[in-house]
Design a protein around this motif. Structure first.
Motif, PDB file in Angstrom:
ATOM      1  N   ILE A 175      -4.939 -11.867  -7.756  1.00  0.00           N
ATOM      2  CA  ILE A 175      -4.082 -11.082  -6.861  1.00  0.00           C
ATOM      3  C   ILE A 175      -2.631 -11.362  -7.233  1.00  0.00           C
ATOM      4  CG2 ILE A 175      -3.443 -10.612  -4.458  1.00  0.00           C
ATOM      5  CD1 ILE A 175      -6.061 -12.165  -3.684  1.00  0.00           C
ATOM      6  N   ILE A 176      -1.828 -10.315  -7.292  1.00  0.00           N
ATOM      7  CA  ILE A 176      -0.387 -10.502  -7.444  1.00  0.00           C
ATOM      8  C   ILE A 176       0.314  -9.744  -6.328  1.00  0.00           C
ATOM      9  CG2 ILE A 176       1.646  -9.868  -8.820  1.00  0.00           C
ATOM     10  CD1 ILE A 176       0.248 -10.679 -11.286  1.00  0.00           C
ATOM     11  N   CYS A 177       1.268 -10.424  -5.707  1.00  0.00           N
ATOM     12  CA  CYS A 177       2.112  -9.796  -4.697  1.00  0.00           C
ATOM     13  C   CYS A 177       3.551  -9.824  -5.208  1.00  0.00           C
ATOM     14  CB  CYS A 177       1.996 -10.541  -3.369  1.00  0.00           C
ATOM     15  SG  CYS A 177       3.046  -9.831  -2.069  1.00  0.00           S
ATOM     16  N   MET A 178       4.163  -8.655  -5.342  1.00  0.00           N
ATOM     17  CA  MET A 178       5.534  -8.545  -5.819  1.00  0.00           C
ATOM     18  C   MET A 178       6.430  -8.078  -4.670  1.00  0.00           C
ATOM     19  SD  MET A 178       5.084  -6.668  -9.499  1.00  0.00           S
ATOM     20  CE  MET A 178       3.635  -6.907 -10.540  1.00  0.00           C
ATOM     21  N   ASP A 179       7.461  -8.866  -4.378  1.00  0.00           N
ATOM     22  CA  ASP A 179       8.378  -8.541  -3.290  1.00  0.00           C
ATOM     23  C   ASP A 179       9.590  -7.800  -3.877  1.00  0.00           C
ATOM     24  OD1 ASP A 179       9.779  -8.382  -0.955  1.00  0.00           O
ATOM     25  OD2 ASP A 179       9.690 -10.525  -0.486  1.00  0.00           O
ATOM     26  N   GLU A 180       9.596  -6.486  -3.722  1.00  0.00           N
ATOM     27  CA  GLU A 180      10.646  -5.593  -4.238  1.00  0.00           C
ATOM     28  C   GLU A 180      10.929  -5.839  -5.729  1.00  0.00           C
ATOM     29  OE1 GLU A 180      14.039  -4.880  -1.788  1.00  0.00           O
ATOM     30  OE2 GLU A 180      12.941  -5.393   0.037  1.00  0.00           O
ATOM     31  N   PRO A 181       9.930  -5.620  -6.586  1.00  0.00           N
ATOM     32  CA  PRO A 181      10.078  -5.938  -8.009  1.00  0.00           C
ATOM     33  C   PRO A 181      10.967  -4.976  -8.786  1.00  0.00           C
ATOM     34  CG  PRO A 181       7.991  -4.840  -7.637  1.00  0.00           C
ATOM     35  CD  PRO A 181       8.602  -5.063  -6.289  1.00  0.00           C
ATOM     36  N   THR A 182      11.302  -3.816  -8.217  1.00  0.00           N
ATOM     37  CA  THR A 182      12.074  -2.828  -8.980  1.00  0.00           C
ATOM     38  C   THR A 182      13.555  -2.823  -8.601  1.00  0.00           C
ATOM     39  OG1 THR A 182      11.720  -1.010  -7.407  1.00  0.00           O
ATOM     40  CG2 THR A 182      10.036  -1.346  -9.090  1.00  0.00           C
ATOM     41  N   THR A 183      13.973  -3.800  -7.798  1.00  0.00           N
ATOM     42  CA  THR A 183      15.333  -3.807  -7.242  1.00  0.00           C
ATOM     43  C   THR A 183      16.412  -3.608  -8.297  1.00  0.00           C
ATOM     44  OG1 THR A 183      14.670  -5.248  -5.430  1.00  0.00           O
ATOM     45  CG2 THR A 183      16.985  -5.189  -5.944  1.00  0.00           C
ATOM     46  N   ASP A 184      16.333  -4.320  -9.416  1.00  0.00           N
ATOM     47  CA  ASP A 184      17.414  -4.291 -10.395  1.00  0.00           C
ATOM     48  C   ASP A 184      17.068  -3.507 -11.658  1.00  0.00           C
ATOM     49  OD1 ASP A 184      19.518  -5.618  -9.201  1.00  0.00           O
ATOM     50  OD2 ASP A 184      18.646  -7.574  -9.590  1.00  0.00           O
ATOM     51  N   LEU A 185      16.085  -2.635 -11.566  1.00  0.00           N
ATOM     52  CA  LEU A 185      15.664  -1.901 -12.750  1.00  0.00           C
ATOM     53  C   LEU A 185      16.236  -0.495 -12.773  1.00  0.00           C
ATOM     54  CD1 LEU A 185      11.901  -2.933 -13.012  1.00  0.00           C
ATOM     55  CD2 LEU A 185      13.888  -4.031 -14.026  1.00  0.00           C
ATOM     56  N   ASP A 186      16.477   0.012 -13.991  1.00  0.00           N
ATOM     57  CA  ASP A 186      16.892   1.403 -14.133  1.00  0.00           C
ATOM     58  C   ASP A 186      15.725   2.304 -13.736  1.00  0.00           C
ATOM     59  OD1 ASP A 186      15.209   1.897 -16.548  1.00  0.00           O
ATOM     60  OD2 ASP A 186      16.600   0.512 -17.503  1.00  0.00           O
ATOM     61  N   PRO A 187      15.975   3.610 -13.499  1.00  0.00           N
ATOM     62  CA  PRO A 187      14.905   4.486 -12.979  1.00  0.00           C
ATOM     63  C   PRO A 187      13.645   4.509 -13.829  1.00  0.00           C
ATOM     64  CG  PRO A 187      17.017   5.561 -12.734  1.00  0.00           C
ATOM     65  CD  PRO A 187      17.275   4.305 -13.520  1.00  0.00           C
ATOM     66  N   ILE A 188      13.809   4.552 -15.146  1.00  0.00           N
ATOM     67  CA  ILE A 188      12.620   4.533 -16.005  1.00  0.00           C
ATOM     68  C   ILE A 188      11.964   3.153 -15.955  1.00  0.00           C
ATOM     69  CG2 ILE A 188      11.775   4.831 -18.369  1.00  0.00           C
ATOM     70  CD1 ILE A 188      12.673   7.440 -17.071  1.00  0.00           C
ATOM     71  N   GLY A 189      12.782   2.102 -15.818  1.00  0.00           N
ATOM     72  CA  GLY A 189      12.245   0.749 -15.684  1.00  0.00           C
ATOM     73  C   GLY A 189      11.422   0.597 -14.423  1.00  0.00           C
ATOM     74  N   LYS A 190      11.871   1.268 -13.332  1.00  0.00           N
ATOM     75  CA  LYS A 190      11.102   1.237 -12.086  1.00  0.00           C
ATOM     76  C   LYS A 190       9.736   1.882 -12.301  1.00  0.00           C
ATOM     77  CE  LYS A 190      15.102   1.266  -9.041  1.00  0.00           C
ATOM     78  NZ  LYS A 190      15.883   1.945  -8.017  1.00  0.00           N
ATOM     79  N   ILE A 191       9.753   3.013 -12.988  1.00  0.00           N
ATOM     80  CA  ILE A 191       8.486   3.667 -13.310  1.00  0.00           C
ATOM     81  C   ILE A 191       7.654   2.745 -14.187  1.00  0.00           C
ATOM     82  CG2 ILE A 191       7.437   5.619 -14.533  1.00  0.00           C
ATOM     83  CD1 ILE A 191       9.913   7.256 -13.661  1.00  0.00           C
ATOM     84  N   PHE A 206      -8.833  -6.697 -10.099  1.00  0.00           N
ATOM     85  CA  PHE A 206      -7.457  -7.165  -9.923  1.00  0.00           C
ATOM     86  C   PHE A 206      -6.826  -6.469  -8.714  1.00  0.00           C
ATOM     87  CE2 PHE A 206      -2.903  -7.064 -10.701  1.00  0.00           C
ATOM     88  CZ  PHE A 206      -2.642  -8.381 -11.017  1.00  0.00           C
ATOM     89  N   THR A 207      -6.271  -7.244  -7.805  1.00  0.00           N
ATOM     90  CA  THR A 207      -5.668  -6.712  -6.580  1.00  0.00           C
ATOM     91  C   THR A 207      -4.154  -6.835  -6.679  1.00  0.00           C
ATOM     92  OG1 THR A 207      -7.610  -7.458  -5.353  1.00  0.00           O
ATOM     93  CG2 THR A 207      -5.656  -6.863  -4.069  1.00  0.00           C
ATOM     94  N   LEU A 208      -3.475  -5.746  -6.357  1.00  0.00           N
ATOM     95  CA  LEU A 208      -2.021  -5.715  -6.493  1.00  0.00           C
ATOM     96  C   LEU A 208      -1.374  -5.279  -5.182  1.00  0.00           C
ATOM     97  CD1 LEU A 208       0.432  -5.929  -8.422  1.00  0.00           C
ATOM     98  CD2 LEU A 208       0.064  -3.530  -8.989  1.00  0.00           C
ATOM     99  N   ILE A 209      -0.401  -6.071  -4.734  1.00  0.00           N
ATOM    100  CA  ILE A 209       0.349  -5.752  -3.519  1.00  0.00           C
ATOM    101  C   ILE A 209       1.823  -5.708  -3.891  1.00  0.00           C
ATOM    102  CG2 ILE A 209       0.924  -6.495  -1.175  1.00  0.00           C
ATOM    103  CD1 ILE A 209      -1.735  -8.182  -1.342  1.00  0.00           C
ATOM    104  N   ILE A 210       2.479  -4.598  -3.584  1.00  0.00           N
ATOM    105  CA  ILE A 210       3.909  -4.459  -3.895  1.00  0.00           C
ATOM    106  C   ILE A 210       4.662  -4.117  -2.612  1.00  0.00           C
ATOM    107  CG2 ILE A 210       5.647  -3.089  -5.116  1.00  0.00           C
ATOM    108  CD1 ILE A 210       3.832  -2.854  -7.456  1.00  0.00           C
ATOM    109  N   ILE A 211       5.692  -4.899  -2.346  1.00  0.00           N
ATOM    110  CA  ILE A 211       6.614  -4.596  -1.247  1.00  0.00           C
ATOM    111  C   ILE A 211       7.758  -3.793  -1.854  1.00  0.00           C
ATOM    112  CG2 ILE A 211       8.228  -5.581   0.426  1.00  0.00           C
ATOM    113  CD1 ILE A 211       6.327  -8.023   0.521  1.00  0.00           C
ATOM    114  N   GLU A 212       8.039  -2.624  -1.300  1.00  0.00           N
ATOM    115  CA  GLU A 212       8.940  -1.697  -1.993  1.00  0.00           C
ATOM    116  C   GLU A 212       9.706  -0.823  -1.012  1.00  0.00           C
ATOM    117  OE1 GLU A 212      11.079  -0.506  -4.391  1.00  0.00           O
ATOM    118  OE2 GLU A 212       9.499  -1.343  -5.657  1.00  0.00           O
TER     119      GLU A 212
END
Length: 577
Positions: A175-191, A206-212
C-alpha cells in the motif's frame, strides 16, 4: 470472513472502524471524527477536501504515526493487512504501507539520489543486487534517470517530489499513501504521477491512496472520498462525485470546469453532465450552443486595453546566460522586457530555468554572460540591498523566508534595516498587514499560523519595503482552492494598486484567470511570450513544453476561440436560434 486476534475482519487491505482523533492542542473538535472505511486490495482511492478537513490526519493514522508519534486522544481501530496499527510499531508498518509526506522535503536526507532510494530497502536488509535493480527501476518510474549522483538539495521542487515518491516505492510496500504528491509538479508532471499510479494499479494486489486537491487528475481513480470537517461526507465513483458541482462548490474544492460550465448553460441532469473537454465538445454540439462573436471580441478589446495601460520598461533582460558551479547552463540566451504594471506568469516544466531566471531580477544571482537592467541600472553594478528597494521576492516556501518571533518583527525587518524611524516602521507594518488582510496579527508567532497565513505574512514582509516589483515563486503551493483564490485575489489587488507582478506557477487555472502576460521557459530559453489568451490558444506548443491548459480552455480551443475561465465561457455562450 477471517478475523484477527482482536476479532476484527481482515478481508480488506484497510479496515477502519469508529476512528476519531484529537490533537493535544485542539479544544473544540476532533481532527477526524468517527471514520468508518474499508478499502479493498488493489483499489486506487483519491481523498479530497479543503484544508483542515482531516485528510493528512487520516493518512498518518494508516501507518501508525498517529498514535505512536503524534499524541492526542485516539479512539477506534485501524487494521492494515490484518494488523492493528495502534499495536504495531511504525517500523513494522513501513513494510506494508509507505507514506509520501505533504512536506516532501522533510523526507529527503541522503547525500545523493541513489542513496535516498536505497535507504528503505537497506533498512529492510534487501540484498545489494536487488537494491541495485530497484534503484534502476524506480529512477525510470519517477523519471529521474541521469540524476543518480545529484544531491537532493540541488534538485528542483518537482524533482524532489518525484524522489520522495521513488524512495517509498523502493521498499515495495503493498500500500502507498501519497499526501498531495503533485503539489510542485508541472501540469504534465502531475499527469505523470497519475500515470505512475495507473501503472502501479495494473498490479491488482497493489493499493494506492492519494490525497489531492486537483480534481482533473482525480478522474483516473477507482473511487473518491470527500472529507469535510473531520468526516467522510461523500464516497463514490469519480464520475458520480465530480459531477456534483453543488457539493464541490459548497465545501471549497475546485469543481471540474466542464460540468460546472454545462450546469450553468444547460438543463442537463447531473448524471448527463460531460466531464472532459472532448465530452464537452460533443455535448456543446448536441445542444446546438454557439459562441457569441461580439462578446468574444469584447474580451479581445479588454486584453488590448490592459496592454496599452502599462508603463515604461522596468526590467530588461539582454542575452542572459547563467552557468552554475557544476558547469551546467541553466539559462542560455534569454531576452525579455517587463513593463511597469504588468502581471507576468513565467511557466515551464520542472528544472527549465524559471527560478534561476527570476533570481536575476533582484540580484540573488548575477549573469554569467549578458545583462539584467532594473529601472535602467545593471544589476552587476548594484547591491542586493539597492535592488531590494525596487524588487521584492517571496520564496516558494514561506518557511524559508520567515524567521522572526512575531508577525510585527517579521514585517518590520525590511524598513528597520533601511534605517526608518519607529513611526515610519509602524506605519509600514500596518499598511502591509492591511494589504494582506492580516491586521491584528502583529503579536502572533508566524510559525503558529496556517500555510496560507504564513504565505500572506511573507508577502507583507516584502510590501513593507514598498517595492515596485513583486516576484512570487509558486504562491499557491500547498493551499486548497479557497485559499488559492484568496491569495490570487490579494495579488490581483496589489497589481491594481500599481505593483508589477512576476509569478512562477504550475497552477494553470491561476495563470489563465489572473495573468496578463505569459513567458514559457524551456531548457533555459524563452520559447513563447505574449498575452495569456494568445499563448493558451497555442495548446500543442504548450504541451511540447510539458504544460497543459485548464479543461475549459481546451474546450474553447476546440471551438475555435480561447476563453480563459468558466465565467468567460458562460459570458460568450448563446443558444442556437
Amino acid at each position: 470472513m477471517q478475523n484477527n486476534k482482536e476479532g476484527l475482519p481482515v478481508s480488506n487491505t484497510i479496515h477502519i472502524k469508529g476512528l476519531s482523533f484529537r490533537y493535544k492542542d485542539q479544544k473544540n473538535r476532533n481532527a477526524i471524527d468517527n471514520i468508518n472505511l474499508d478499502i479493498d486490495k488493489g483499489q486506487f482511492v483519491v481523498i479530497m477536501g479543503p484544508s483542515g478537513a482531516g485528510k493528512s490526519t487520516l493518512a498518518n493514522c494508516l501507518n501508525g504515526l498517529i498514535p505512536h508519534f503524534m499524541r492526542g486522544k485516539y479512539e477506534g481501530e485501524v487494521l492494515v493487512d490484518g494488523k492493528s496499527v495502534k499495536n504495531t510499531p511504525v517500523s513494522r508498518m513501513a513494510k506494508d504501507i509507505g507514506l509520501v509526506f505533504q512536506d516532501f522535503e522533510s523526507q529527503l536526507f541522503s547525500t545523493n539520489t541513489s542513496l535516498e532510494i536505497a535507504f528503505g530497502p537497506e533498512n529492510f536488509k534487501i540484498e545489494r543486487e536487488e537494491i541495485g535493480r530497484r534503484i534502476k527501476k524506480v529512477l525510470k518510474t519517477v523519471e529521474l534517470e541521469g540524476l543518480e549522483n545529484r544531491q537532493p538539495s540541488t534538485l528542483s521542487g518537482g524533482q524532489k517530489q518525484r524522489l520522495a515518491i521513488g524512495s517509498v516505492l523502493a521498499s515495495n510496500p503493498g500500500i502507498i499513501c501519497m499526501d498531495e504528491p503533485t503539489t510542485d509538479l508541472d501540469p504534465i508532471g502531475k499527469i505523470g504521477v497519475f500515470n505512475i499510479a495507473k501503472e502501479l494499479h495494473k498490479d491488482k494486489d497493489f493499493t494506492l491512496i492519494i490525497i489531492e486537491h486537483e480534481t482533473e487528475e482525480a478522474l483516473n481513480s477507482d473511487r473518491i472520498l470527500i472529507m469535510y470537517d473531520g468526516k467522510i461526507i461523500r464516497d463514490g465513483r469519480p464520475s458520480d462525485v465530480l459531477r456534483d458541482v453543488k457539493l464541490t462548490d459548497s465545501i471549497g474544492i475546485m469543481s471540474l470546469q466542464i460540468p460546472k460550465y454545462f450546469k450553468t448553460v444547460s438543463t442537463l441532469k447531473d448524471e448527463e453532465l460531460p466531464l472532459t473537454p472532448s465530452e464537452g465538445y460533443k455535448k456543446f454540439k448536441e445542444l446546438k450552443l454557439q459562441i457569441d462573436d461580439k462578446k468574444y471580441e469584447s474580451l479581445i478589446e479588454e486584453d488590448k486595453k490592459k496592454e496599452s495601460g502599462y508603463g515604461d520598461v522596468i526590467i530588461e533582460v539582454k542575452d542572459l546566460e547563467h552557468m552554475y558551479d557544476n558547469g551546467n547552463y541553466a539559462l542560455n540566451g534569454v531576452d525579455l522586457k517587463i513593463r511597469d504594471g504588468e502581471f507576468l506568469a513565467i511557466l515551464g516544466h520542472n528544472g527549465s530555468g524559471k527560478t534561476t531566471l527570476v533570481k536575476h531580477f533582484n540580484g540573488l544571482l548575477t549573469p554569467t554572460k549578458g545583462h539584467v537592467l532594473v529601472n535602467g541600472k545593471d544589476t552587476k553594478d548594484s547591491s542586493i540591498y539597492e535592488i531590494g528597494k525596487i524588487v521584492g521576492y517571496a520564496f516558494q516556501n514561506p518557511d524559508h523566508q520567515i524567521f522572526a518571533d512575531t508577525v510585527y518583527e517579521e514585517v518590520a525587518f525590511s524598513p528597520k534595516i533601511r534605517g526608518y524611524s519607529k513611526d515610519e516602521i509602524d506605519s509600514r507594518v500596518r499598511e502591509a498587514l492591511k494589504a494582506v488582510y492580516m491586521e491584528r496579527y502583529e503579536n502572533e508567532d508566524p510559525f503558529s499560523l496556517t500555510k496560507g497565513e504564513r504565505q500572506r505574512i511573507a508577502v507583507a514582509s516584502i510590501l513593507s519595503a514598498r517595492p515596485k516589483v513583486i516576484i512570487l515563486d509558486e504562491p499557491t503551493t500547498g493551499l486548497d482552492f479557497k485559499e488559492q483564490k484568496q491569495m490570487m485575489e490579494l495579488i490581483k489587488e496589489l497589481n491594481k494598486q500599481g505593483h508589477t507582478i512576476i509569478m512562477i506557477t504550475h497552477t494553470m487555472w491561476v495563470v489563465a484567470e489572473y495573468a496578463h502576460k505569459v513567458a514559457v521557459v524551456k531548457d533555459g530559453k524563452i520559447i513563447m511570450y505574449g498575452n495569456t489568451r494568445e499563448i493558451f490558444g497555442r495548446e500543442d506548443e504548450l504541451e511540447s513544453s510539458f504544460l497543459k491548459p485548464p479543461h475549459i480552455v481546451s474546450l474553447s480551443n476546440m471551438l475555435g476561440k480561447t476563453m480563459l475561465s468558466v465565467d468567460e465561457m458562460i459570458k460568450c455562450t448563446k443558444e442556437a436560434f
